[in-house]
Design a protein around this motif. Structure first.
Motif, mmCIF file in Angstrom:
data_model
loop_
_atom_site.group_PDB
_atom_site.id
_atom_site.type_symbol
_atom_site.label_atom_id
_atom_site.label_comp_id
_atom_site.label_asym_id
_atom_site.label_seq_id
_atom_site.Cartn_x
_atom_site.Cartn_y
_atom_site.Cartn_z
ATOM 1 N N THR A 74 0.823 -1.211 0.000
ATOM 2 C CA THR A 74 0.000 0.000 0.000
ATOM 3 C C THR A 74 0.856 1.260 0.000
ATOM 4 O OG1 THR A 74 -1.756 -1.158 1.177
ATOM 5 C CG2 THR A 74 -1.813 1.243 1.223
ATOM 6 N N LEU A 75 1.941 1.265 0.795
ATOM 7 C CA LEU A 75 2.809 2.429 0.866
ATOM 8 C C LEU A 75 3.434 2.729 -0.493
ATOM 9 C CD1 LEU A 75 4.300 4.599 2.497
ATOM 10 C CD2 LEU A 75 6.064 2.877 3.004
ATOM 11 N N LEU A 76 4.030 1.723 -1.116
ATOM 12 C CA LEU A 76 4.672 1.934 -2.406
ATOM 13 C C LEU A 76 3.640 2.253 -3.482
ATOM 14 C CD1 LEU A 76 7.418 2.001 -3.717
ATOM 15 C CD2 LEU A 76 7.208 -0.425 -4.219
ATOM 16 N N LYS A 77 2.481 1.651 -3.368
ATOM 17 C CA LYS A 77 1.415 1.902 -4.332
ATOM 18 C C LYS A 77 1.008 3.373 -4.338
ATOM 19 C CE LYS A 77 -3.570 1.073 -4.680
ATOM 20 N NZ LYS A 77 -4.695 0.211 -4.257
ATOM 21 N N TRP A 78 0.787 3.953 -3.157
ATOM 22 C CA TRP A 78 0.319 5.337 -3.096
ATOM 23 C C TRP A 78 1.419 6.338 -3.416
ATOM 24 C CZ3 TRP A 78 -4.429 6.349 -3.865
ATOM 25 C CH2 TRP A 78 -5.410 5.435 -3.474
ATOM 26 N N ILE A 79 2.667 5.972 -3.163
ATOM 27 C CA ILE A 79 3.772 6.805 -3.633
ATOM 28 C C ILE A 79 3.755 6.850 -5.161
ATOM 29 C CG2 ILE A 79 6.290 6.967 -3.834
ATOM 30 C CD1 ILE A 79 6.486 5.868 -1.014
ATOM 31 N N GLY A 80 3.549 5.691 -5.776
ATOM 32 C CA GLY A 80 3.470 5.618 -7.226
ATOM 33 C C GLY A 80 2.297 6.401 -7.784
ATOM 34 N N VAL A 81 1.141 6.296 -7.122
ATOM 35 C CA VAL A 81 -0.046 7.035 -7.567
ATOM 36 C C VAL A 81 0.217 8.543 -7.531
ATOM 37 C CG1 VAL A 81 -2.421 7.639 -6.954
ATOM 38 C CG2 VAL A 81 -1.695 5.243 -6.943
ATOM 39 N N ALA A 82 0.791 9.012 -6.410
ATOM 40 C CA ALA A 82 1.068 10.441 -6.270
ATOM 41 C C ALA A 82 2.043 10.915 -7.342
ATOM 42 C CB ALA A 82 1.627 10.725 -4.879
ATOM 43 N N TYR A 83 3.064 10.109 -7.626
ATOM 44 C CA TYR A 83 4.064 10.477 -8.623
ATOM 45 C C TYR A 83 3.450 10.565 -10.017
ATOM 46 C CZ TYR A 83 8.418 10.235 -11.316
ATOM 47 O OH TYR A 83 9.441 10.489 -12.200
ATOM 48 N N LEU A 84 2.626 9.599 -10.378
ATOM 49 C CA LEU A 84 1.999 9.592 -11.702
ATOM 50 C C LEU A 84 1.011 10.749 -11.857
ATOM 51 C CD1 LEU A 84 1.380 5.775 -12.175
ATOM 52 C CD2 LEU A 84 3.079 7.178 -13.333
ATOM 53 N N LEU A 85 0.222 11.011 -10.823
ATOM 54 C CA LEU A 85 -0.736 12.109 -10.889
ATOM 55 C C LEU A 85 -0.019 13.452 -10.991
ATOM 56 C CD1 LEU A 85 -3.472 11.020 -8.310
ATOM 57 C CD2 LEU A 85 -3.502 10.807 -10.803
ATOM 58 N N TRP A 86 1.081 13.590 -10.256
ATOM 59 C CA TRP A 86 1.849 14.835 -10.322
ATOM 60 C C TRP A 86 2.420 15.059 -11.721
ATOM 61 C CZ3 TRP A 86 7.276 15.641 -10.863
ATOM 62 C CH2 TRP A 86 7.683 16.958 -10.648
ATOM 63 N N LEU A 87 2.996 14.016 -12.296
ATOM 64 C CA LEU A 87 3.513 14.125 -13.659
ATOM 65 C C LEU A 87 2.409 14.486 -14.640
ATOM 66 C CD1 LEU A 87 5.967 11.097 -14.064
ATOM 67 C CD2 LEU A 87 6.559 13.520 -14.017
ATOM 68 N N GLY A 88 1.276 13.801 -14.521
ATOM 69 C CA GLY A 88 0.171 14.030 -15.444
ATOM 70 C C GLY A 88 -0.375 15.440 -15.361
ATOM 71 N N LEU A 89 -0.565 15.938 -14.149
ATOM 72 C CA LEU A 89 -1.106 17.292 -13.971
ATOM 73 C C LEU A 89 -0.138 18.343 -14.496
ATOM 74 C CD1 LEU A 89 -2.755 17.023 -10.435
ATOM 75 C CD2 LEU A 89 -3.909 17.277 -12.647
ATOM 76 N N GLN A 90 1.162 18.144 -14.279
ATOM 77 C CA GLN A 90 2.149 19.088 -14.794
ATOM 78 C C GLN A 90 2.099 19.153 -16.319
ATOM 79 O OE1 GLN A 90 4.335 21.155 -13.135
ATOM 80 N NE2 GLN A 90 3.261 20.588 -11.265
ATOM 81 N N LEU A 91 1.954 18.002 -16.950
ATOM 82 C CA LEU A 91 1.902 17.971 -18.415
ATOM 83 C C LEU A 91 0.627 18.608 -18.955
ATOM 84 C CD1 LEU A 91 3.344 14.397 -18.976
ATOM 85 C CD2 LEU A 91 4.364 16.512 -19.802
ATOM 86 N N ILE A 92 -0.489 18.426 -18.259
ATOM 87 C CA ILE A 92 -1.759 18.981 -18.714
ATOM 88 C C ILE A 92 -1.832 20.480 -18.472
ATOM 89 C CG2 ILE A 92 -4.250 18.998 -18.277
ATOM 90 C CD1 ILE A 92 -4.045 15.993 -17.731
ATOM 91 N N LEU A 93 -1.412 20.911 -17.282
ATOM 92 C CA LEU A 93 -1.543 22.316 -16.904
ATOM 93 C C LEU A 93 -0.423 23.193 -17.460
ATOM 94 C CD1 LEU A 93 -2.618 21.876 -13.162
ATOM 95 C CD2 LEU A 93 -4.082 22.315 -15.156
ATOM 96 N N PHE A 117 16.758 9.761 -17.361
ATOM 97 C CA PHE A 117 17.063 8.445 -16.802
ATOM 98 C C PHE A 117 16.345 8.266 -15.471
ATOM 99 C CE2 PHE A 117 19.513 6.006 -13.731
ATOM 100 C CZ PHE A 117 19.657 4.789 -14.375
ATOM 101 N N TRP A 118 16.426 9.280 -14.614
ATOM 102 C CA TRP A 118 15.786 9.174 -13.305
ATOM 103 C C TRP A 118 14.270 9.132 -13.418
ATOM 104 C CZ3 TRP A 118 18.314 7.488 -9.393
ATOM 105 C CH2 TRP A 118 19.697 7.704 -9.301
ATOM 106 N N LYS A 119 13.713 9.840 -14.400
ATOM 107 C CA LYS A 119 12.268 9.796 -14.592
ATOM 108 C C LYS A 119 11.818 8.381 -14.942
ATOM 109 C CE LYS A 119 9.881 13.032 -16.585
ATOM 110 N NZ LYS A 119 9.270 13.971 -17.560
ATOM 111 N N GLY A 120 12.522 7.743 -15.884
ATOM 112 C CA GLY A 120 12.178 6.373 -16.243
ATOM 113 C C GLY A 120 12.371 5.417 -15.084
ATOM 114 N N LEU A 121 13.460 5.608 -14.333
ATOM 115 C CA LEU A 121 13.742 4.735 -13.196
ATOM 116 C C LEU A 121 12.688 4.868 -12.114
ATOM 117 C CD1 LEU A 121 15.656 2.809 -11.680
ATOM 118 C CD2 LEU A 121 16.870 4.830 -10.846
ATOM 119 N N LEU A 122 12.352 6.111 -11.734
ATOM 120 C CA LEU A 122 11.383 6.322 -10.658
ATOM 121 C C LEU A 122 9.987 5.865 -11.056
ATOM 122 C CD1 LEU A 122 12.534 9.821 -9.339
ATOM 123 C CD2 LEU A 122 12.874 7.577 -8.270
ATOM 124 N N GLN A 123 9.635 6.097 -12.333
ATOM 125 C CA GLN A 123 8.328 5.643 -12.789
ATOM 126 C C GLN A 123 8.186 4.138 -12.600
ATOM 127 O OE1 GLN A 123 6.358 7.008 -16.562
ATOM 128 N NE2 GLN A 123 6.886 4.959 -17.242
#
Length: 210
Positions: A74-93, A117-123
């Motif tokens: 659950t912890l890693l899952k929600w970290i991933g969710v937050a990261y993906l949503l942040w990336l998505g909102l930045q690209l849209i806005l 490289f870090w973006k691909g790794l963290l994703q």
């Protein structure tokens, strides 16, 4: 099952999974078409390194911990969710309209190639489904006559090699379209479309169950 049978069946199964469109494919395609091969390649490499780290973790037993521990998953899952949503909102806005040498928004890591490289790794690392996939998928192809940890990591390495080859094909396929895809309106649309894809994957991850 012999080692030869194991390797053949794994390559076929992993190959099909590799070419199935997903978040990693979306990132590499978008980066290749909008930023070029010199930045798409580090992003692809980061994704592959993430796969190898997950493969090593699965081989050493961390993947089993994620499968068994509700809290860790659950912890890693929600970290991933937050990261993906942040990336998505930045690209849209904050979509771009041009490619230049001026500093990029923070989600592009200031234009530094190592940032891709870090973006691909963290994703990849922030998606616990990758760890669960490895710990549940790889053991099915491990013969009883081989060391489990070493052979599991070998399979993860093969999967990474397949992914690297697939990303190379994607990057090369975008070359004839680079001039068209670098037009301001196209770049802006691609950023927003990719942002929607990231948010969609974030929502899918949020709703996922172990």
């Amino acid at each position: 099952m012999t080692v030869t049978q194991s390797l053949i069946s794994f390559v076929l199964a992993a190959g099909l999974l590799t070419v199935t469109p997903g978040l990693d494919t979306a990132l590499v395609l978008r980066t290749a078409t909008a930023e070029g091969a010199t930045r798409a390649a580090p992003a692809a490499l980061g994704i592959i390194v993430g796969c190898l780290l997950w493969g090593g973790a699965a081989a050493l037993g961390l993947g089993a911990l994620l499968a068994a521990s509700e809290f860790a998953f659950t912890l890693l899952k929600w970290i991933g969710v937050a990261y993906l949503l942040w990336l998505g909102l930045q690209l849209i806005l904050r979509p771009r309209t041009q490619l230049s040498t001026t500093p990029e928004p923070q989600y592009y890591a200031n234009g530094d190639r190592s940032g891709w490289f870090w973006k691909g790794l963290l994703q990849n690392l922030f998606n616990p489904k990758v760890g669960i996939f490895y710990v549940s998928f790889l053991p099915q192809f491990v013969p009883a006559i081989v060391p489990v940890a070493g052979y599991t990591f070998l399979l993860a390495t093969i999967h990474g090699a397949l992914g690297l080859a697939w990303f190379a094909v994607l990057i090369l396929a975008t070359r004839p379209l680079v001039r068209l895809l670098r037009r301001p309106n196209v770049i802006k649309a691609m950023d927003r479309l990719t942002g929607c894809v990231f948010i969609g994957f974030g929502a899918k991850l949020a709703l996922s169950q172990r």
